[in-house]
Design a protein around this motif. Structure first.
Motif, PDB file in Angstrom:
ATOM      1  N   GLU A 217       0.973  -1.187  -0.090  1.00 38.42           N
ATOM      2  CA  GLU A 217       0.039  -0.028   0.030  1.00 38.42           C
ATOM      3  C   GLU A 217       1.013   1.308  -0.028  1.00 38.42           C
ATOM      4  N   ASP A 218       1.744   1.409   0.876  1.00 41.59           N
ATOM      5  CA  ASP A 218       2.793   2.348   1.030  1.00 41.59           C
ATOM      6  C   ASP A 218       3.534   2.788  -0.573  1.00 41.59           C
ATOM      7  N   ARG A 221       0.975   4.254  -2.871  1.00 42.18           N
ATOM      8  CA  ARG A 221       0.802   5.756  -2.668  1.00 42.18           C
ATOM      9  C   ARG A 221       1.977   6.610  -2.878  1.00 42.18           C
TER      10      ARG A 221
END
Length: 389
Positions: A217-218, A221
Motif C-alpha cells: 500500500e505504501d 501511495r
C-alpha cells in the motif's frame, strides 16, 4: 477596408526612422548639396519631407515606397541647378527595406534601378554623369550589403533558436522518461514482490502477509504521489496550483529505500562514511535515483542476493556504491531492446548532468556493482539544499 488599414499601420520606430531620415536629408541638402548662395526652395523641402513620410509604410509596402522616394528625389535635383551629387538617407532606408524583405530578384532589380534614378535630373540633364553613377553604385552596394548581412544573421539566429528549442524539448522528454522509469520500475517491482510475499504467507503467517500488504500500500501511495509531481510539471501554467509541491526525494530518503529493499526480501547493508551534510536538491535526487535503480535491478536480476549500499561524503564530492553478490545483469547496448537497459542509461544521463562519473559493470567474483561520483563544491548545498532528517 480594415485589412488595408492594418497593412498600412506603422509603429513608433517607423516614425522615428522617418523623422531621422528627414532631418538628415534636410540638413545635408541645406549645408552640403546645394550650390553656394542658394537657399533651399519650398518645392525641394516639400519633396524631401514627403519622401521621408513615405517611409512610414516601408514595412508593409517596401517596393512602392522605394519607387515614391526615387521619384520625389528627382524634384530637388531638377529645381536646384548644379546641385551637388548626393545619396539621400530616405533612399538608403527605402532600399534597405526592399532588400530585407523581398526576394533576391526583386532586390537586385531595385538596386539596379536605384543607381541611375538617384541622380536623375542633376545638372539639368535626365541622365546622370559617370561620377554620379559610380558614387551611387558604391552607396547602393553598401546599403544592399548591409541588408543581406542582417538577413543572414537573422536566419542563423532563428536556426540557432530552433535548435535550442529542439534540444530543450528532447532533454525534457529524456528527463520525464528517466523519472517515469525510476518511479514505475522501482515501485511496481516492489509491489509485485510484496504481493507475492503476501500470497505465499497468507495461509501460515498472517502477520507477515499483513506487513507485506502494508508495504504494498505504501509503495502504491508513493508511486501515485511521484506520478502526480510529474503531471504537475507537465501541466505547469495551465491552471493555478493552490497546494505546494511535495519535495523531491534525496539523500535523506535513502534509509527508506533500503528498508523497502529489506522488506522485499533482499538482505541490504547500508553505511554512510564521512560527515553528512546537506546536498543540492539535484545532487540529492540523483543520489536517490541511483540507489533506487540499483536495488531495483538487484531484486529483478540477481535472485536471492545480498546488497550493500555505501555513501561517502568528501569535501568536494559525494560517492555512492551499490553492490550485490547475485547473478548480475548484462550491460545495456547503445539501443536497448524494448524495456531493457533504460535504467542504466538513465543513471548515466543523470550523473552526466551533474558533471560526475558512473561505473556499472559485473564483478569478477560474481554480482554487479554500480558506483558514482557526484561533485559537490564547497559552499553548495547550504541554501536551497535538501535537509537530512
Amino acid at each position: 477596408m480594415d485589412k488595408g488599414a492594418d497593412r498600412l499601420r506603422w509603429t513608433r520606430n517607423d516614425a522615428l526612422v522617418a523623422i531621422g531620415a528627414a532631418a538628415v536629408d534636410l540638413l545635408g541638402f541645406s549645408v552640403g548639396t546645394r550650390p553656394e548662395g542658394l537657399a533651399p526652395t519650398l518645392s525641394a523641402v516639400c519633396a524631401l519631407m514627403a519622401a521621408a513620410a513615405c517611409l512610414l509604410a516601408r514595412r508593409s509596402r517596401p517596393v512602392p515606397v522605394l519607387a515614391a522616394v526615387l521619384l520625389l528625389g528627382i524634384v530637388p535635383n531638377v529645381v536646384i541647378p548644379d546641385v551637388t551629387p548626393h545619396f539621400p538617407a530616405g533612399l538608403a532606408v527605402a532600399l534597405y527595406s526592399v532588400v530585407r524583405v523581398r526576394r533576391s530578384a526583386v532586390a537586385a532589380a531595385a538596386a539596379a534601378l536605384t543607381v541611375p534614378l538617384a541622380s536623375a535630373g542633376q545638372g539639368g540633364t535626365l541622365l546622370p554623369s559617370g561620377q554620379s553613377l559610380v558614387a551611387n553604385a558604391a552607396a547602393t552596394a553598401l546599403v544592399a550589403g548591409a541588408a543581406l548581412v542582417v538577413n543572414r544573421w537573422q536566419r542563423e539566429a532563428a536556426a540557432n533558436h530552433a535548435r535550442q528549442a529542439e534540444r530543450a524539448v528532447a532533454e525534457e522528454r529524456r528527463r520525464i522518461a528517466r523519472e517515469l522509469h525510476d518511479i514505475v520500475a522501482h515501485h511496481i517491482t516492489a509491489m509485485q514482490l510484496m504481493a507475492g510475499g503476501a500470497r505465499a504467507n497468507l495461509a501460515h503467517d498472517t502477520e507477515a502477509a499483513r506487513e507485506a500488504l502494508v508495504i504494498l500500500e505504501d509503495s502504491g501511495r508513493i508511486a501515485l504521489r511521484e506520478m502526480r509531481q510529474l503531471l504537475d510539471v507537465l501541466r505547469a501554467g495551465e491552471e493555478p496550483d493552490e497546494t505546494p509541491p511535495a519535495p523531491q526525494p534525496g539523500a535523506a530518503d535513502l534509509e527508506r529505500i533500503v528498508t523497502e529493499s529489506r522488506l522485499a526480501g533482499t538482505e541490504t547493508e547500508f553505511t554512510v562514511d564521512g560527515p553528512v551534510r546537506p546536498l543540492p536538491p539535484s545532487v540529492g535526487l540523483t543520489l536517490f535515483r541511483i540507489v533506487q535503480e540499483a536495488l531495483t535491478n538487484t531484486r529483478k536480476h540477481a535472485g536471492q542476493a545480498r546488497a550493500r549500499v555505501r555513501v561517502t561524503y568528501r569535501p568536494d564530492d559525494v560517492l555512492v556504491e551499490v553492490c550485490d553478490d547475485g547473478a548480475g545483469a548484462p550491460a545495456p547496448t547503445a539501443r536497448p531492446a524494448a524495456g531493457a537497459g533504460y535504467g542504466l542509461i538513465g543513471m548515466h544521463e543523470r550523473v552526466a548532468l551533474q558533471g560526475g562519473t558512473l561505473e556499472a559493470a559485473a564483478r569478477e567474483g560474481g554480482g554487479f556493482r554500480v558506483a558514482a561520483r557526484l561533485p559537490v563544491p564547497a559552499g553548495r548545498g547550504g541554501e536551497g539544499g535538501e535537509r537530512h532528517r
